[in-house]
Enzyme design. Structure first.
Site, PDB file in Angstrom:
ATOM      1  N   ASN A  12       0.830  -1.201   0.000  1.00 53.52           N
ATOM      2  CA  ASN A  12       0.000   0.000   0.000  1.00 53.52           C
ATOM      3  C   ASN A  12       0.864   1.251   0.000  1.00 53.52           C
ATOM      4  O   ASN A  12       0.546   2.247  -0.652  1.00 53.52           O
ATOM      5  CB  ASN A  12      -0.918   0.017   1.220  1.00 53.52           C
ATOM      6  N   ASP A  22      -1.975   1.620 -10.497  1.00 53.98           N
ATOM      7  CA  ASP A  22      -2.356   1.726 -11.902  1.00 53.98           C
ATOM      8  C   ASP A  22      -1.169   2.018 -12.813  1.00 53.98           C
ATOM      9  O   ASP A  22      -1.307   1.989 -14.034  1.00 53.98           O
ATOM     10  CB  ASP A  22      -3.409   2.823 -12.074  1.00 53.98           C
ATOM     11  N   ASP A  40      -1.046  -6.991   3.449  1.00 53.54           N
ATOM     12  CA  ASP A  40      -1.298  -6.017   4.499  1.00 53.54           C
ATOM     13  C   ASP A  40      -2.208  -4.898   3.993  1.00 53.54           C
ATOM     14  O   ASP A  40      -2.121  -4.465   2.850  1.00 53.54           O
ATOM     15  CB  ASP A  40       0.050  -5.425   4.944  1.00 53.54           C
ATOM     16  N   GLU A  73      -5.643  -8.771   4.641  1.00 54.01           N
ATOM     17  CA  GLU A  73      -6.065  -8.126   5.881  1.00 54.01           C
ATOM     18  C   GLU A  73      -7.040  -7.007   5.529  1.00 54.01           C
ATOM     19  O   GLU A  73      -6.653  -5.853   5.350  1.00 54.01           O
ATOM     20  CB  GLU A  73      -4.855  -7.563   6.643  1.00 54.01           C
ATOM     21  N   ASP A 112     -24.495 -18.668  28.476  1.00 55.67           N
ATOM     22  CA  ASP A 112     -23.380 -19.457  29.000  1.00 55.67           C
ATOM     23  C   ASP A 112     -22.998 -20.662  28.166  1.00 55.67           C
ATOM     24  O   ASP A 112     -21.882 -21.169  28.315  1.00 55.67           O
ATOM     25  CB  ASP A 112     -23.704 -19.944  30.417  1.00 55.67           C
TER      26      ASP A 112
END
EC number: 3.2.1.1
Length: 472
Positions: free
Chosen positions: A167, A224, A255, A279, A402
């Site tokens: 990224n 791009d 990531d 992620e 429970d």
């Protein structure tokens, strides 16, 4: 993402941040307790029917995606270049326990050199063999040591999953940028000589001003751009092909995939194959499913994670009946209880592992839970049950504050009974077995009841514990 750790190790990270600023003059950074109850896990992985999709584990060299993944690091693992050797020493026992893949941290040189956890990528081809950013080795070790780790993993039939951070980048030199009218830190001249970058390769540029998302002010790669695409996956020595063919990685963990379009992951994976997971940090199961389908990859099941967190924190196991990726498309779901970024399930954490290791999806175990914080014998027992008993789709039988009971309908299948109350509980449940002796494969209960002719049977579970039943 590394940035989120500021809340947990604030003072340590702040000191490293200050060091980085001064140095670079730049921006910010469970052997089964079964023992006698459950024998050693079988060697042959669960088969997978779909052989047409590159994310299918059958396209990988090994069985990643069919047993259990180990996240083989945590935030701020010991530095000094020792981590690859530490993991190498644990690989044989992990393989024996039934792990089929290890997920490594980003393995190449970041802006912070020997301090970097890898999420500030500078040179994508420096695995600890170039003297730059203040060190030759990475925080985790040298090129020779990671090569040895990968070889050791392969010799033990474990796949090795690379953490891919594309990224953003970090550590570039300042240069005049005509698209911003000011200087930006976008001049990347890595010592490897591979994938040099300039302002043209980041946002804004002559293609567009931005993409799906930026991170923390770091230079944001433009996917791009042909130059970027070539170096990520098209070139013969691209990141994808170098990591697969030269380094020997078998699969990919992407990531912060919210920061770019899903076709980037799809193109990378299609170039080299291998198990692929993204992620996509979002608790909405439908959103996770949309991304996974678009990327043709798996996604970490944050919807499942948050449902387990809320169920255990609020004493409301009905949350486990909520919407999750594993219920929408189990083949795409990588389930987890904790990771290097988020660890919010504090109380009765083993119950969350009992859930993901008995339900559909591909479970991932966090290093510190396995090696330090939880009962390794119990985790190994759950891994064995996952790999040998927990097959087929799931029928949800009962849930209240429970108690939670579910049935896996494959062969042999299981009944899992989670009890978060303060006392032993008993419950009649409907099984798939008529007139059959069953037992608890966790060893918590000594009962060996016989199911009725109509397949019903009474089972029990200990306080703040679980039992897992299957034919004897």
């Amino acid at each position: 993402m590394f940035f989120y750790k500021l809340g947990r190790n604030q003072s340590l990270l702040f000191m490293k941040y200050i060091f980085t600023m001064a140095a670079a003059a730049f921006l910010l950074w469970g052997c089964a307790n079964e023992m006698e109850v459950a024998p050693q896990a079988a060697e042959n992985p669960q088969s997978v029917a779909d052989t047409t999709n590159f994310n299918n584990p059958m396209h990988a060299a090994r069985s990643a995606g069919t047993k259990v993944m180990m996240q083989a690091f945590y935030w701020d693992v010991p530095g000094s270049g020792t981590w690859w050797n530490t993991i190498s020493g644990k690989v044989p026992s992990w393989a024996s326990a039934g792990i089929d893949a290890i997920w490594l941290p980003p393995a190449t040189k970041g802006q912070s050199g020997g301090y970097s956890m890898g999420y500030d990528p500078f040179d994508y081809f420096d695995f600890g063999n170039y003297n730059q950013m203040g060190s030759t080795e990475t925080r985790f070790g040298s090129l020779a040591e990671i090569q040895s780790l990968i070889t050791t993993a392969h010799n033990n039939d474990l796949s090795v999953i690379a953490d891919i951070v594309v990224n953003h980048c970090s550590g570039g030199a300042s240069q005049a940028n005509p698209y911003t009218g000011s200087n930006t830190y976008t001049n990347f001249q890595p010592a490897s000589g591979l994938f040099a970058r300039s302002y043209n390769d980041f946002h804004p540029n002559n293609v567009h001003a931005s993409d799906a998302g930026t991170f923390g002010g770091f230079p944001d790669l433009c996917h791009d751009k042909t130059w970027v695409q070539d170096w990520l996956y098209n070139n013969s020595n691209s990141i994808a092909k170098y990591y697969k063919n030269t380094m020997g990685f078998d699969g990919w963990r992407f990531d912060m995939v919210k920061g770019f379009e899903p076709w980037v992951v799809k193109n990378f994976k299609n170039a080299v194959g291998g198990f692929t997971v993204g992620e996509y940090w979002d608790g909405n199961a439908a959103t996770l499913e949309t991304w996974a389908n678009s990327a043709e990859a798996s996604a970490f099941d944050f919807a499942c994670y948050y449902k387990m967190r809320d169920a255990l924190a609020n004493n409301d196991l009905t949350q486990l009946n909520g919407d999750m990726l594993l219920k929408r498309n189990a083949y795409r779901a990588v389930t987890f209880v904790a990771n290097h970024d988020t660890d919010e399930i504090y109380t009765n954490k083993i119950l969350a592992y009992a859930y993901i290791l008995t339900h559909e999806g591909y479970p991932c175990i966090f290093y510190r839970d396995y090696e330090e914080w939880l009962d390794k014998n119990k985790l190994n027992n759950l891994i064995w049950i996952h790999n040998n008993k927990a097959f087929g789709n799931t029928t949800y039988l009962f849930a209240d504050n429970d108690e939670y009971v579910a049935r896996r309908n494959g062969a042999p299948g299981i009944i899992v009974y989670i009890n978060n109350s303060n006392s032993w509980q008993e419950r009649w449940v409907d099984t798939n077995w008529a007139s059959t002796t069953i037992k608890d494969y966790t060893g918590s209960s000594t009962w060996e009841p016989v199911t009725q002719g109509d397949t019903w049977v009474k089972v029990q579970a200990p306080p703040h514990g679980y039992t897992i039943w299957s034919p004897k």
